[in-house]
Design a protein around this motif. Structure first.
Motif, PDB file in Angstrom:
ATOM      1  N   UNK A 124     106.843  34.435  56.365  1.00 11.17           N
ATOM      2  CA  UNK A 124     106.207  35.543  57.080  1.00 11.17           C
ATOM      3  C   UNK A 124     104.692  35.355  57.172  1.00 11.17           C
ATOM      4  N   UNK A 125     104.097  34.809  56.122  1.00 13.08           N
ATOM      5  CA  UNK A 125     102.656  34.533  56.152  1.00 13.08           C
ATOM      6  C   UNK A 125     102.321  33.467  57.188  1.00 13.08           C
ATOM      7  N   UNK A 126     103.160  32.451  57.297  1.00 15.96           N
ATOM      8  CA  UNK A 126     102.971  31.413  58.312  1.00 15.96           C
ATOM      9  C   UNK A 126     103.053  32.033  59.703  1.00 15.96           C
ATOM     10  N   UNK A 127     104.043  32.884  59.906  1.00 15.51           N
ATOM     11  CA  UNK A 127     104.222  33.514  61.210  1.00 15.51           C
ATOM     12  C   UNK A 127     103.064  34.471  61.523  1.00 15.51           C
ATOM     13  N   UNK A 128     102.581  35.182  60.517  1.00 11.52           N
ATOM     14  CA  UNK A 128     101.433  36.073  60.708  1.00 11.52           C
ATOM     15  C   UNK A 128     100.223  35.282  61.212  1.00 11.52           C
ATOM     16  N   UNK A 129      99.928  34.155  60.557  1.00  9.07           N
ATOM     17  CA  UNK A 129      98.770  33.354  60.940  1.00  9.07           C
ATOM     18  C   UNK A 129      98.923  32.744  62.330  1.00  9.07           C
ATOM     19  N   UNK A 130     100.146  32.464  62.745  1.00  6.16           N
ATOM     20  CA  UNK A 130     100.375  31.941  64.095  1.00  6.16           C
ATOM     21  C   UNK A 130     100.285  33.042  65.148  1.00  6.16           C
ATOM     22  N   UNK A 131     100.683  34.253  64.783  1.00  3.19           N
ATOM     23  CA  UNK A 131     100.680  35.356  65.748  1.00  3.19           C
ATOM     24  C   UNK A 131      99.290  35.943  65.973  1.00  3.19           C
ATOM     25  N   UNK A 132      98.444  35.945  64.952  1.00  2.00           N
ATOM     26  CA  UNK A 132      97.138  36.603  65.070  1.00  2.00           C
ATOM     27  C   UNK A 132      96.295  36.104  66.240  1.00  2.00           C
ATOM     28  N   UNK A 133      96.117  34.802  66.432  1.00  2.00           N
ATOM     29  CA  UNK A 133      95.307  34.361  67.575  1.00  2.00           C
ATOM     30  C   UNK A 133      95.913  34.753  68.920  1.00  2.00           C
ATOM     31  N   UNK A 134      97.234  34.764  69.003  1.00  2.00           N
ATOM     32  CA  UNK A 134      97.909  35.133  70.253  1.00  2.00           C
ATOM     33  C   UNK A 134      97.702  36.618  70.533  1.00  2.00           C
ATOM     34  N   UNK A 135      97.842  37.440  69.499  1.00  2.98           N
ATOM     35  CA  UNK A 135      97.649  38.883  69.647  1.00  2.98           C
ATOM     36  C   UNK A 135      96.208  39.187  70.055  1.00  2.98           C
ATOM     37  N   UNK A 136      95.271  38.538  69.389  1.00  2.30           N
ATOM     38  CA  UNK A 136      93.849  38.778  69.693  1.00  2.30           C
ATOM     39  C   UNK A 136      93.494  38.315  71.101  1.00  2.30           C
ATOM     40  N   UNK A 137      94.012  37.172  71.499  1.00  2.00           N
ATOM     41  CA  UNK A 137      93.725  36.665  72.854  1.00  2.00           C
ATOM     42  C   UNK A 137      94.312  37.598  73.915  1.00  2.00           C
ATOM     43  N   UNK A 138      95.519  38.096  73.654  1.00  2.00           N
ATOM     44  CA  UNK A 138      96.148  39.022  74.607  1.00  2.00           C
ATOM     45  C   UNK A 138      95.358  40.312  74.692  1.00  2.00           C
ATOM     46  N   UNK A 139      94.864  40.800  73.545  1.00  2.00           N
ATOM     47  CA  UNK A 139      94.068  42.038  73.541  1.00  2.00           C
ATOM     48  C   UNK A 139      92.752  41.844  74.299  1.00  2.00           C
ATOM     49  N   UNK A 140      92.227  40.635  74.248  1.00  2.00           N
ATOM     50  CA  UNK A 140      90.975  40.351  74.947  1.00  2.00           C
ATOM     51  C   UNK A 140      91.220  39.935  76.407  1.00  2.00           C
ATOM     52  N   UNK A 141      92.482  39.867  76.803  1.00  2.00           N
ATOM     53  CA  UNK A 141      92.820  39.479  78.178  1.00  2.00           C
ATOM     54  C   UNK A 141      92.641  37.996  78.435  1.00  2.00           C
ATOM     55  N   UNK A 142      92.782  37.186  77.383  1.00  2.65           N
ATOM     56  CA  UNK A 142      92.555  35.739  77.510  1.00  2.65           C
ATOM     57  C   UNK A 142      93.817  34.929  77.328  1.00  2.65           C
ATOM     58  N   UNK A 143      94.993  35.502  77.538  1.00  2.00           N
ATOM     59  CA  UNK A 143      96.206  34.698  77.357  1.00  2.00           C
ATOM     60  C   UNK A 143      96.319  33.681  78.467  1.00  2.00           C
ATOM     61  N   UNK A 144      97.096  32.635  78.179  1.00  2.62           N
ATOM     62  CA  UNK A 144      97.236  31.528  79.132  1.00  2.62           C
ATOM     63  C   UNK A 144      98.144  31.897  80.265  1.00  2.62           C
TER      64      UNK A 144
END
Length: 144
Positions: A124-144
């Motif tokens: 779960x910690x591994x998945x948390x660290x992988x999800x955080x940048x994706x969540x933050x990028x989506x919140x900032x409108x910077x997803x690919x």
């Protein structure tokens, strides 16, 4: 390449897979990271597709398979829901991680032996660290 086993998870086209894997977990490299990122990636919008010169129908949907040893971690990760820490600052709220005090009771209800409990927590910690940048990028409108 080894035969893939497990249950499929829908994953959006054109996304990179993460090459890292924690040492204590068996199985193929990057599956948990790729799964966590795929769960939090916003879908490609019609406007984004058209901007790139395509229609939504032109995009293939890639399936990311979940290996049997990762099913429990993925299911628990999906249960996180709103259990994220939101830190507010000058630029608005930012997600900083999972509220583990809210997750521990859910993990405890599984009645796992201590070693399996630690493995699940690590996954779960591994998945948390992988999800955080994706969540933050989506919140900032910077997803690919």
């Amino acid at each position: 390449m080894p035969r893939r086993a497990g249950r499929p998870l829908r994953r959006r086209a054109g996304r990179d897979r993460h090459p890292l894997r924690p040492r204590h977990l068996p199985g193929p490299a990057g599956k948990l990271r790729a799964c966590a990122a795929a769960l939090h990636e916003p879908p490609i919008t019609e406007a984004e597709a058209r901007e790139a010169g395509f229609e939504l129908e032109d995009y293939d949907t890639e399936e990311l398979e979940i290996w049997p040893e990762n099913v429990q971690a993925v299911q628990m990760f999906c249960r996180i829901g709103t259990r994220w820490v939101h830190a507010s600052g000058g630029m608005g709220a930012v997600i900083t991680g999972v509220r583990w005090e809210a997750m521990y009771p859910l993990i405890d209800r599984l009645n796992l032996p201590p070693g399996d409990w630690e493995d699940l927590l690590g996954a779960l910690e591994v998945m948390e660290q992988a999800a955080l940048p994706v969540i933050r990028a989506a919140a900032a409108g910077k997803h690919k």
